[in-house]
Scaffold this motif. Structure first.
Motif, PDB file in Angstrom:
ATOM      1  N   VAL A 587     -19.780  42.198  89.822  1.00 48.60           N
ATOM      2  CA  VAL A 587     -20.991  42.792  90.384  1.00 48.60           C
ATOM      3  C   VAL A 587     -21.634  43.736  89.373  1.00 48.60           C
ATOM      4  N   SER A 588     -22.961  43.723  89.349  1.00 50.98           N
ATOM      5  CA  SER A 588     -23.696  44.769  88.666  1.00 50.98           C
ATOM      6  C   SER A 588     -25.084  44.868  89.299  1.00 50.98           C
ATOM      7  N   VAL A 589     -25.771  45.958  89.013  1.00 52.67           N
ATOM      8  CA  VAL A 589     -27.095  46.167  89.582  1.00 52.67           C
ATOM      9  C   VAL A 589     -28.079  46.400  88.440  1.00 52.67           C
ATOM     10  N   LEU A 590     -29.294  45.972  88.641  1.00 48.70           N
ATOM     11  CA  LEU A 590     -30.316  46.077  87.606  1.00 48.70           C
ATOM     12  C   LEU A 590     -30.443  47.532  87.117  1.00 48.70           C
ATOM     13  N   GLY A 591     -30.392  47.710  85.824  1.00 43.85           N
ATOM     14  CA  GLY A 591     -30.584  49.039  85.244  1.00 43.85           C
ATOM     15  C   GLY A 591     -29.332  49.889  85.174  1.00 43.85           C
ATOM     16  N   ALA A 592     -28.190  49.327  85.556  1.00 40.33           N
ATOM     17  CA  ALA A 592     -26.955  50.116  85.490  1.00 40.33           C
ATOM     18  C   ALA A 592     -26.644  50.440  84.036  1.00 40.33           C
ATOM     19  N   ASN A 593     -26.345  51.717  83.762  1.00 36.86           N
ATOM     20  CA  ASN A 593     -26.034  52.121  82.383  1.00 36.86           C
ATOM     21  C   ASN A 593     -24.554  51.970  82.088  1.00 36.86           C
ATOM     22  N   THR A 594     -23.960  50.971  82.694  1.00 39.57           N
ATOM     23  CA  THR A 594     -22.532  50.762  82.499  1.00 39.57           C
ATOM     24  C   THR A 594     -22.256  49.265  82.590  1.00 39.57           C
ATOM     25  N   ALA A 595     -20.990  48.881  82.537  1.00 41.77           N
ATOM     26  CA  ALA A 595     -20.651  47.465  82.505  1.00 41.77           C
ATOM     27  C   ALA A 595     -20.581  46.890  83.904  1.00 41.77           C
ATOM     28  N   GLU A 596     -20.549  45.568  83.979  1.00 38.69           N
ATOM     29  CA  GLU A 596     -20.266  44.912  85.252  1.00 38.69           C
ATOM     30  C   GLU A 596     -18.838  45.248  85.681  1.00 38.69           C
ATOM     31  N   LEU A 597     -18.573  45.045  86.959  1.00 39.68           N
ATOM     32  CA  LEU A 597     -17.186  45.108  87.418  1.00 39.68           C
ATOM     33  C   LEU A 597     -16.692  43.675  87.557  1.00 39.68           C
ATOM     34  N   LEU A 598     -15.470  43.457  87.192  1.00 42.53           N
ATOM     35  CA  LEU A 598     -14.846  42.147  87.405  1.00 42.53           C
ATOM     36  C   LEU A 598     -13.598  42.431  88.238  1.00 42.53           C
ATOM     37  N   ILE A 599     -13.672  42.072  89.520  1.00 39.01           N
ATOM     38  CA  ILE A 599     -12.696  42.578  90.479  1.00 39.01           C
ATOM     39  C   ILE A 599     -11.795  41.444  90.962  1.00 39.01           C
ATOM     40  N   MET A 600     -10.500  41.642  90.808  1.00 40.65           N
ATOM     41  CA  MET A 600      -9.533  40.632  91.209  1.00 40.65           C
ATOM     42  C   MET A 600      -9.296  40.700  92.723  1.00 40.65           C
ATOM     43  N   PRO A 601      -8.824  39.608  93.319  1.00 43.44           N
ATOM     44  CA  PRO A 601      -8.544  39.615  94.759  1.00 43.44           C
ATOM     45  C   PRO A 601      -7.636  40.784  95.156  1.00 43.44           C
ATOM     46  N   GLY A 602      -8.074  41.534  96.167  1.00 41.11           N
ATOM     47  CA  GLY A 602      -7.279  42.657  96.667  1.00 41.11           C
ATOM     48  C   GLY A 602      -7.516  43.953  95.931  1.00 41.11           C
ATOM     49  N   GLN A 603      -8.399  43.924  94.915  1.00 40.82           N
ATOM     50  CA  GLN A 603      -8.597  45.096  94.076  1.00 40.82           C
ATOM     51  C   GLN A 603      -9.905  45.804  94.438  1.00 40.82           C
ATOM     52  N   THR A 604      -9.943  47.119  94.166  1.00 41.28           N
ATOM     53  CA  THR A 604     -11.170  47.892  94.328  1.00 41.28           C
ATOM     54  C   THR A 604     -11.560  48.476  92.976  1.00 41.28           C
ATOM     55  N   GLU A 605     -12.833  48.370  92.621  1.00 41.25           N
ATOM     56  CA  GLU A 605     -13.323  49.028  91.409  1.00 41.25           C
ATOM     57  C   GLU A 605     -14.658  49.706  91.722  1.00 41.25           C
ATOM     58  N   SER A 606     -15.014  50.692  90.888  1.00 46.01           N
ATOM     59  CA  SER A 606     -16.219  51.485  91.147  1.00 46.01           C
ATOM     60  C   SER A 606     -17.051  51.625  89.888  1.00 46.01           C
TER      61      SER A 606
END
Lengths: 653, 203
Positions: A587-606
């Motif tokens: 996931v990522s959002v337009l204009g985010a000044n950071t990287a995408e998240l690549l989230i494995m099943p069962g995992q949470t990232e922010s």
């Protein structure tokens, strides 16, 4: 007449046959002996698995790449010391603390020597340790998840190079400083180096149950350069050996000034003795500051703790713990054979290898036959500890590995070759060229009592014309040789990630059964994690907004969010509710000044998003997850700073 | 105690193993699932063949509008009760009944099992045909009718990219064996009775 003619014909044919076979032989040897069936021997059919994992360090890339052998196929680049936008390593809120140091956030390092954990002197496949050379650190990669789960900074060090090697039962992972520095660090003239700088050899204990690292003690050695190291094994278990150069203690133009002494040293350290001393209350606690970063698999979050103290040991306080073995010509690699009896010093400025005998060393110590001392540390007589010399005929020996069958393999940087020799007789039995300028070499399990002596992997610094050109910067490479026969056979060249500085290899069967498929959602204890769609929500706390979001094929929940304002600090906390193998979402959002998240099943990232423009901005899944991947998208509405719009969120309304 | 009586005890007790072993298993194979998805049907529960399989089956099936496999169905209360009642009846028959009653028990069990299978078929049909009208993907048969996704009652069947297998498991075999043993007990009991009569007449 007819008879004569046929005799003549037979003669000619016979001559032709001899000629061709001569030609074949000639070709074979001059062409690196690439045998005709080499392709078959490295071919792993589609769907089949390689026999070995090779963990190849990325050198200046700061990462660790995972290859299969014999195919040379790349499976994964594990981010360790460098930020990786692909996996959000060092970009997401969870892993930023992993790159914290006493110098603040350091997003890069130079990863050098991976080593696999051992039990009873054999590889157990639980962890790979690897050192960061530039801002001294040791990282631990957990092989159940192939992720970096711990990084510890090494204080009082500079150029963490004689690292990260493990003892027979992974009691310690050892980190030696290549560059000696003032201890404690202070403002002083560089020219006062000699006698004032110190070389710290750091012993990091590894907890047997969870692998947790902790600096047990630092041995404060004279201010030489500690280049490489290896643990004793078998009878020499309990000792550690470090090569040194710059025993001249030069601080400028080292290429000349550190190459003056005919012999430098291999430092033999009896760590068991020092351990006893320390356990008995020995050593001095010294104030310092270093980071210890731990990634917790249940919270999916790293924490960084600053430690303020380290236990320092003066070698002179522990008599009989440290000795110097004179070793010719600025030795580089320091390698111990499978039995633990022989310690090989690879004198990089010479043609020969010096092999010391552990039992002769013990006898010389017993007889107290010393040839003076250096800063109070006894120096043994070269002749008393020498087991033999390998007269190689090559130039610039760097590193040696062992096959467990009584053979040793040494790389020669300058003459660009691997030389095979016999342990005990020191006789050279084969040599094969490398393309070009080989550094380390690796036999899977070659740092243990029980190597898997089937292949050797040579890692080259220079490739020049070996691959399709890619502008001024071209790939570095690894070369695979079959060593199951008397002669080595070159089977395969393959390009690598960054500089393939060194590698550790292991039979795949030991590792692959333990490799996790998913993270159990029910065990997710992330502070902002959610278990079901019922927990989905958006909360505002002043200008801080926390979105508790879920993702599952093929939607986000919520996928419409309103009430965000310019100037807000918006945290996307995204939990992948999948529990199926190989179904990550990104996931990522337009204009985010950071990287995408690549989230494995069962995992949470922010990730944090600080919208600067009014509008309705899309976000979407960045990893092609399913047939409806393209539909996995959402909108977030950003209103002006003074807007009164309340927060609202929804899915499917 | 004669042999037929012992066998009837055994026959009555065997179906109790349904509380230990699964009744049925449905397996779904597809190229993306090198380890197939699978679901065990017990008399009182559905369970994963491998962790999270039911969740993953639900996720797959939602694309074509199939309902989620429920956590509980009324059958999970009725089936266990049925087994307990028939077992108690079987034990009473074993204690007090003669071989004719063994046959009645056998016939009753055949009827009960047939009813259970029919119920299973109805559930499967509903599961495969009662689709969400807003389904993401709608498929029709060549004749224009809405394609259903009913798994087979017994055997294997291709459904879109999946191959579905449906076969009885150890629990069902125990039930079947119990029934067969009751029938054998009936035959044996009849012969024992005959022999008894003959012996009686001879003396």
């Amino acid at each position: 007449m007819m008879k004569k003619f046929s005799l003549l014909l037979t003669g000619i044919l016979g001559f032709a046959l001899v000629m061709t076979s001569c030609n074949n032989q000639g070709k074979g040897t001059s062409n690196g002996a690439l045998t005709s069936n080499a392709a078959e021997r490295v071919y792993v059919a589609p769907g089949e698995h390689d026999e070995f994992y090779a963990f190849i360090s990325g050198g200046f890339s700061g990462q660790l790449s995972v290859y299969g052998l014999p195919s040379g196929r790349l499976f994964k680049v594990i981010p360790v010391f460098s930020q990786d936008a692909e996996k959000a390593w060092g970009y997401n809120e969870e892993t930023k603390p992993m790159l914290n140091t006493s110098h603040g956030f350091v997003p890069w390092d130079d990863s050098h020597h991976p080593d696999i954990s051992q039990t009873n002197g054999e590889l157990d496949g639980r962890y790979v340790f690897i050192n960061g050379n530039n801002t001294p650190r040791i990282a631990k990669v957990d092989l159940s998840v192939f992720e970096t789960t711990e990084i510890i900074e090494i204080p009082n060090s500079g150029g963490n190079h004689s690292s990260s090697f493990v003892t027979e039962n992974t009691e310690y992972v050892v980190a030696g400083t290549r560059f000696s520095v003032p201890v404690p660090q202070r403002d002083m003239p560089i020219k006062d180096y000699k006698g004032n700088f110190k070389g710290a050899l750091t012993f990091i204990s590894v907890a047997p149950e969870n692998g947790r690292m902790d600096i047990k003690f630092q041995l404060m050695m004279p201010g030489f350069d500690y280049d490489l190291a290896h643990p004793g094994r078998g009878d020499s278990h309990g000792w550690f050996f470090f090569t040194t150069y710059n025993t001249e203690e030069a601080s400028s133009l080292l290429e000349v000034n550190a190459s003056q002494n005919d012999k430098d040293f291999i430092a033999a350290v009896n760590w068991k003795k020092i351990e006893e001393y320390v356990n008995g209350g020995g050593g001095k606690k010294m104030a310092t500051n270093y980071a210890h970063n731990v990634y917790d698999e249940s919270t999916h979050t790293a924490t960084s703790t600053m430690k303020k103290e380290v236990l320092v040991v003066d070698p002179l306080e522990v008599p009989g713990a440290v000795y110097f073995l004179p070793t010719p010509k600025s030795p580089h690699g320091c390698d111990v054979d499978t039995t633990g009896e022989y310690i090989v010093g690879n004198g990089k400025l010479s043609a020969d290898l010096t092999v010391h005998s552990f039992s002769k060393m013990l006898a010389a110590i017993e007889a107290e036959k010393f040839d003076g001392d250096a800063y109070g540390i006894p120096i043994l007589n070269f002749e008393d500890v020498l087991a033999g010399t390998v007269k190689s005929g090559g130039l610039g020996p760097l590193h040696t590995e062992f096959d467990g069958e009584g053979n040793a393999y040494t790389t020669f940087f300058i003459s660009s070759e691997v030389v095979k020799w016999k342990v005990g007789t020191w006789e050279v039995v084969d040599r094969q060229p490398c393309y070009y300028s080989v550094g380390h070499l690796m036999i899977p399990g070659g740092n243990s009592r029980k190597p898997f002596g089937k292949y050797v992997l040579a890692m080259n610094k220079i490739t020049k014309d070996r691959y399709l050109p890619t502008g001024p910067e071209v790939t570095q490479s690894a070369q695979l040789y079959d060593i199951s026969g008397e002669k080595m056979e070159l089977l395969l060249d393959f390009p690598t990630v960054g500089e393939p500085h060194y590698a550790a290899g292991i039979a795949a069967d030991i590792v692959k059964a333990r490799s996790k498929k998913i993270y159990n959602l029910s065990e997710n204890e992330h502070k902002y994690g959610i278990q079901t769609d019922a927990d989905v929500r958006v909360e505002r706390n002043g200008k801080e907004v926390h979105i508790y979001m879920s993702m599952i094929r093929s939607h986000f929940n919520p996928d419409n969010i309103e009430g965000i304002k310019v100037g807000d600090k918006v945290y996307f906390h995204v939990t992948n509710l999948e529990q199926d193998y190989d179904v990550p979402h990104g996931v990522s959002v337009l204009g985010a000044n950071t990287a995408e998240l690549l989230i494995m099943p069962g995992q949470t990232e922010s990730f944090v998003w600080e919208p600067k423009q009014v509008g309705v901005w899309p976000f979407y899944c960045t990893d092609f997850c399913s047939a409806l991947h393209q539909e996995m998208q959402g909108y977030i509405r950003v209103s002006p700073e003074n807007s009164n719009l309340d927060l609202s969120w929804s899915l499917g309304e | 105690m004669n042999k037929s009586k012992i066998l009837m005890f055994l026959a009555a007790l065997l179906p109790l193993l349904l509380f230990v072993f699964p009744l049925w298993k449905i397996t779904l194979e597809a190229p993306q699932y090198p380890t197939p998805l699978g679901m065990y049907i017990h008399i009182n529960d559905f369970s994963d063949a491998n962790p999270h399989d039911i969740k993953n089956i639900n996720l797959m099936n939602h694309y074509v509008g199939m309902k989620y496999i429920p956590d509980a169905i009324p059958e999970f209360k009725i089936f266990p009760l049925g087994i307990i009642i028939t077992t108690v009846l079987g034990l009473i028959i074993a204690f007090y009944g003669n071989h004719k009653w063994y046959l009645y028990w056998f016939i009753m069990m055949v009827l009960v099992s047939a009813a259970g299978l029919y119920d299973f078929y109805l559930w499967e049909h509903d599961y495969g045909y009662d689709l969400d009208p807003k389904a993401i993907m709608k498929f029709t048969n060549p004749d224009g009718s809405v394609m259903g996704f009913q798994p087979p009652l017994f055997g294997s069947k291709d459904i879109l990219n999946f191959t579905a297998h449906s076969y009885p498991q150890l629990g069902a075999y125990c039930l079947g064996l119990g029934m067969a043993v009751s029938f054998v007990a009936y035959l044996l009991g009849r012969r024992e009775k005959k022999n008894q009569v003959l012996r009686h007449e001879a003396s």
